[in-house]
Scaffold this active site. Structure first.
Site, PDB file in Angstrom:
ATOM      1  CB  ALA A   1      98.579 -29.512  34.622  1.00  0.00           C
TER       2      ALA A   1
ATOM      3  N   GLY B   1      99.242 -33.751  37.977  1.00  0.00           N
ATOM      4  CA  GLY B   1     100.434 -33.817  36.540  1.00  0.00           C
ATOM      5  C   GLY B   1     101.727 -34.242  38.467  1.00  0.00           C
TER       6      GLY B   1
ATOM      7  CD  GLU C   1     100.060 -37.584  35.224  1.00  0.00           C
ATOM      8  OE1 GLU C   1      99.883 -36.176  34.897  1.00  0.00           O
ATOM      9  OE2 GLU C   1      99.286 -38.428  34.803  1.00  0.00           O
TER      10      GLU C   1
ATOM     11  CD  GLU D   1      94.894 -35.493  36.921  1.00  0.00           C
ATOM     12  OE1 GLU D   1      94.285 -36.663  37.678  1.00  0.00           O
ATOM     13  OE2 GLU D   1      96.163 -35.657  36.256  1.00  0.00           O
TER      14      GLU D   1
HETATM   15  N1  CAA Z   1      96.573 -25.300  39.608  1.00  0.00           N
HETATM   16  C1  CAA Z   1      96.204 -23.979  39.662  1.00  0.00           C
HETATM   17  N2  CAA Z   1      96.392 -23.522  41.040  1.00  0.00           N
HETATM   18  C2  CAA Z   1      96.407 -24.167  41.762  1.00  0.00           C
HETATM   19  C3  CAA Z   1      96.487 -25.238  42.060  1.00  0.00           C
HETATM   20  C4  CAA Z   1      96.411 -26.129  39.968  1.00  0.00           C
HETATM   21  N3  CAA Z   1      96.661 -27.172  39.825  1.00  0.00           N
HETATM   22  N4  CAA Z   1      96.386 -25.963  42.624  1.00  0.00           N
HETATM   23  C5  CAA Z   1      96.716 -25.080  44.161  1.00  0.00           C
HETATM   24  N5  CAA Z   1      96.294 -23.787  43.351  1.00  0.00           N
HETATM   25  C6  CAA Z   1      96.597 -22.896  44.215  1.00  0.00           C
HETATM   26  C7  CAA Z   1      94.756 -22.406  44.504  1.00  0.00           C
HETATM   27  O1  CAA Z   1      94.233 -22.016  42.948  1.00  0.00           O
HETATM   28  C8  CAA Z   1      95.362 -21.670  45.234  1.00  0.00           C
HETATM   29  O2  CAA Z   1      95.414 -20.336  45.067  1.00  0.00           O
HETATM   30  P1  CAA Z   1      94.290 -18.221  45.401  1.00  0.00           P
HETATM   31  O3  CAA Z   1      95.552 -18.727  46.814  1.00  0.00           O
HETATM   32  O4  CAA Z   1      95.027 -17.748  44.297  1.00  0.00           O
HETATM   33  O5  CAA Z   1      93.611 -18.988  45.755  1.00  0.00           O
HETATM   34  C9  CAA Z   1      96.689 -21.512  46.368  1.00  0.00           C
HETATM   35  O6  CAA Z   1      97.141 -22.755  45.082  1.00  0.00           O
HETATM   36  C10 CAA Z   1      96.139 -22.765  47.770  1.00  0.00           C
HETATM   37  O7  CAA Z   1      95.192 -23.824  46.900  1.00  0.00           O
HETATM   38  P2  CAA Z   1      94.235 -24.370  47.902  1.00  0.00           P
HETATM   39  O8  CAA Z   1      93.471 -22.923  48.557  1.00  0.00           O
HETATM   40  O9  CAA Z   1      92.992 -24.753  47.302  1.00  0.00           O
HETATM   41  O10 CAA Z   1      94.755 -24.893  49.201  1.00  0.00           O
HETATM   42  P3  CAA Z   1      93.843 -26.207  50.125  1.00  0.00           P
HETATM   43  O11 CAA Z   1      94.787 -26.255  50.629  1.00  0.00           O
HETATM   44  O12 CAA Z   1      93.118 -25.425  50.666  1.00  0.00           O
HETATM   45  O13 CAA Z   1      94.040 -27.266  48.702  1.00  0.00           O
HETATM   46  C11 CAA Z   1      94.740 -28.948  47.014  1.00  0.00           C
HETATM   47  C12 CAA Z   1      95.496 -27.946  48.149  1.00  0.00           C
HETATM   48  C13 CAA Z   1      93.788 -30.026  48.091  1.00  0.00           C
HETATM   49  C14 CAA Z   1      95.892 -29.263  46.648  1.00  0.00           C
HETATM   50  C15 CAA Z   1      93.852 -28.005  46.117  1.00  0.00           C
HETATM   51  O14 CAA Z   1      94.878 -26.975  45.888  1.00  0.00           O
HETATM   52  C16 CAA Z   1      93.782 -28.881  44.982  1.00  0.00           C
HETATM   53  O15 CAA Z   1      92.576 -30.025  44.997  1.00  0.00           O
HETATM   54  N6  CAA Z   1      94.483 -28.178  43.332  1.00  0.00           N
HETATM   55  C17 CAA Z   1      93.792 -29.190  42.338  1.00  0.00           C
HETATM   56  C18 CAA Z   1      94.285 -30.449  42.503  1.00  0.00           C
HETATM   57  C19 CAA Z   1      94.409 -30.566  41.139  1.00  0.00           C
HETATM   58  O16 CAA Z   1      92.610 -30.767  40.714  1.00  0.00           O
HETATM   59  N7  CAA Z   1      94.778 -31.232  40.250  1.00  0.00           N
HETATM   60  C20 CAA Z   1      94.807 -31.519  38.648  1.00  0.00           C
HETATM   61  C21 CAA Z   1      95.188 -30.756  38.173  1.00  0.00           C
HETATM   62  S1  CAA Z   1      95.217 -31.343  35.835  1.00  0.00           S
HETATM   63  C22 CAA Z   1      96.509 -31.959  35.833  1.00  0.00           C
HETATM   64  O17 CAA Z   1      97.399 -32.199  36.346  1.00  0.00           O
HETATM   65  C23 CAA Z   1      96.005 -32.550  34.705  1.00  0.00           C
HETATM   66  C24 CAA Z   1      98.022 -33.842  33.785  1.00  0.00           C
HETATM   67  O18 CAA Z   1      97.142 -34.906  34.048  1.00  0.00           O
HETATM   68  C25 CAA Z   1      99.016 -33.362  33.690  1.00  0.00           C
END
Ligand code: CAA
Length: 261
Positions: free
Chosen positions: A69, A112, A115, A135
Site C-alpha cells: 500500500a 499489500g 496480499e 508492515e
Molecule cells: N509506498 C510508497 N512509496 C513506495 C513504496 C510504498 N509501499 N515502496 C516503494 N516506494 C517508493 C520509494 O519511496 C521510492 O520513491 P522515491 O524515489 O520518491 O524515494 C521508490 O518507490 C523506489 O523505492 P526504493 O528507493 O525504496 O527502492 P529500493 O530498491 O531501495 O527498495 C523496497 C525496494 C525494499 C521494496 C523498498 O522500497 C521498501 O521497503 N518499500 C516498502 C515496502 C513496505 O513496507 N510495504 C508495506 C506497505 S504497508 C501495506 O502494504 C499495508 C497493507 O497491508 C495493505
C-alpha cells in the site's frame, strides 16, 4: 479502447480471450495507492461483463509486482478516517471477480502487494520474486488479508515468523510451500502465465466459473458443506450445452467446441 485509459495500469489482450493487466506505477514500485486500486477495481468490473475475456493475468514490472500500500498516502490517516471509510475494505472486491485471475510476480510482492498476489487464483513467480509482509516495520500489521491468507497458504509457524519479523520469502521457498504454482526464469514469466491463461480460456466459461467458485468455497465452508456445495454445482453443469458438447466430443473422438453456454 476505453480499457487502456488508465494512469497506473496497462491493459492488453495479447492472447485471444486472455486479458493482461499490468500494474504500471514505476516511480513508486507499483505502490498501491487509492487511484491505482480504483482503476484495478474498474477494469475488473468491466472485464467481468466482457464475454470476450475468459481469464485474466495480473502482473507488475520486473523489479516489483507491488511494494505494498502507498505509505506516503497512508502516513497521515487518522484512526477515525480509516474507521469511517473502512480503509482497504474495497480490496475485498478482487475476490468477487468470478473469472480466473492468474498472478504473475517478479521482484517485490510486499505488504499489500503480497496480499493482492495471494488474492489471485493461481500465482506464478519468476525466480527473482520476493514475498513479504513488512508492515510490522511500519508500526502496523497487514490490513489487506495478509494475516488470514498467509496462514492458509504456509501454515501458522511460517506465517507468524514472516508477519512478526517482516522477513521476506524467496521464490523457490514459496514454491516448495505451495504458495506459488510454478517458478520460472524472469523472461518466461509472462509467456508461461499467458499459456496457463490460454489453456483455461479454451474451456467452457461456465465450468471455469463453477470450478473457481467451488475451489474457493473450500476456504469458507466446513468439509461437509463444501462437498455439498461442490456437488450442487456439479449437478447444475448438466444443464449446460457445454457439458453435452464436451462429453459428445470425447465420445466422437474430436476436440470440444465450447459455446460458453
Ligand atoms: N509506498 C510508497 N512509496 C513506495 C513504496 C510504498 N509501499 N515502496 C516503494 N516506494 C517508493 C520509494 O519511496 C521510492 O520513491 P522515491 O524515489 O520518491 O524515494 C521508490 O518507490 C523506489 O523505492 P526504493 O528507493 O525504496 O527502492 P529500493 O530498491 O531501495 O527498495 C523496497 C525496494 C525494499 C521494496 C523498498 O522500497 C521498501 O521497503 N518499500 C516498502 C515496502 C513496505 O513496507 N510495504 C508495506 C506497505 S504497508 C501495506 O502494504 C499495508 C497493507 O497491508 C495493505
Amino acid at each position: 479502447n476505453l480499457l487502456t485509459a488508465y494512469r497506473n495500469l496497462k491493459v492488453d489482450t495479447p492472447v485471444k480471450s486472455v486479458q493482461l493487466i499490468s500494474l504500471d506505477r514505476p516511480s513508486a514500485l507499483n505502490a498501491l495507492n487509492r487511484e491505482l486500486m480504483g482503476e484495478l477495481d474498474d477494469v475488473l468490473q468491466k472485464t467481468q461483463n466482457d464475454n470476450q475475456i475468459k481469464c485474466v493475468v495480473l502482473t507488475g514490472s520486473e523489479k516489483a509486482f507491488a511494494a505494498g500500500a502507498d505509505i506516503k498516502e497512508m502516513k497521515d490517516i487518522s484512526f477515525v478516517d480509516a474507521y469511517k471509510q473502512d480503509f482497504l475494505s474495497s480490496w475485498n472486491r478482487i475476490r468477487e471477480f468470478r473469472k480466473p485471475l492468474i498472478g504473475a510476480v517478479s521482484g517485490y510482492a510486499l505488504g499489500g502487494g503480497f496480499e493482492v498476489a495471494m488474492a489471485t487464483d493461481i500465482l506464478l513467480s519468476s525466480s527473482s520474486a520476493k514475498f513479504g509482509q513488512p508492515e510490522i516495520n511500519l508500526g502496523i500489521i497487514p490490513g489487506g488479508g495478509g494475516t488470514q491468507r498467509l496462514i492458509r497458504a504456509v501454515g501458522k509457524a511460517k506465517a507468524m515468523e514472516m508477519i512478526l519479523t517482516g522477513r521476506m520469502m524467496k521464490a523457490q521457498e514459496a514454491y516448495e510451500r505451495g504458495l506459488v504454482s510454478q517458478v520460472v526464469d524472469n523472461e518466461q514469466l509472462l509467456p508461461e502465465a499467458l499459456k496457463v491463461g490460454e489453456e483455461i480460456a479454451s474451456k467452457s466459461a461456465v465450468s471455469i466459473q463453477a470450478a473457481k467458485e467451488a475451489v474457493n468455497a473450500a476456504y469458507e465452508l466446513p468439509l461437509s458443506e463444501g462437498l455439498r456445495f461442490e456437488r450442487r454445482l456439479f449437478h447444475q453443469l448438466f444443464a449446460t450445452k457445454d457439458q453435452k458438447e464436451g462429453m459428445s466430443a470425447f465420445i466422437e473422438k474430436r476436440k470440444a467446441n465450447f459455446s460458453d453456454d
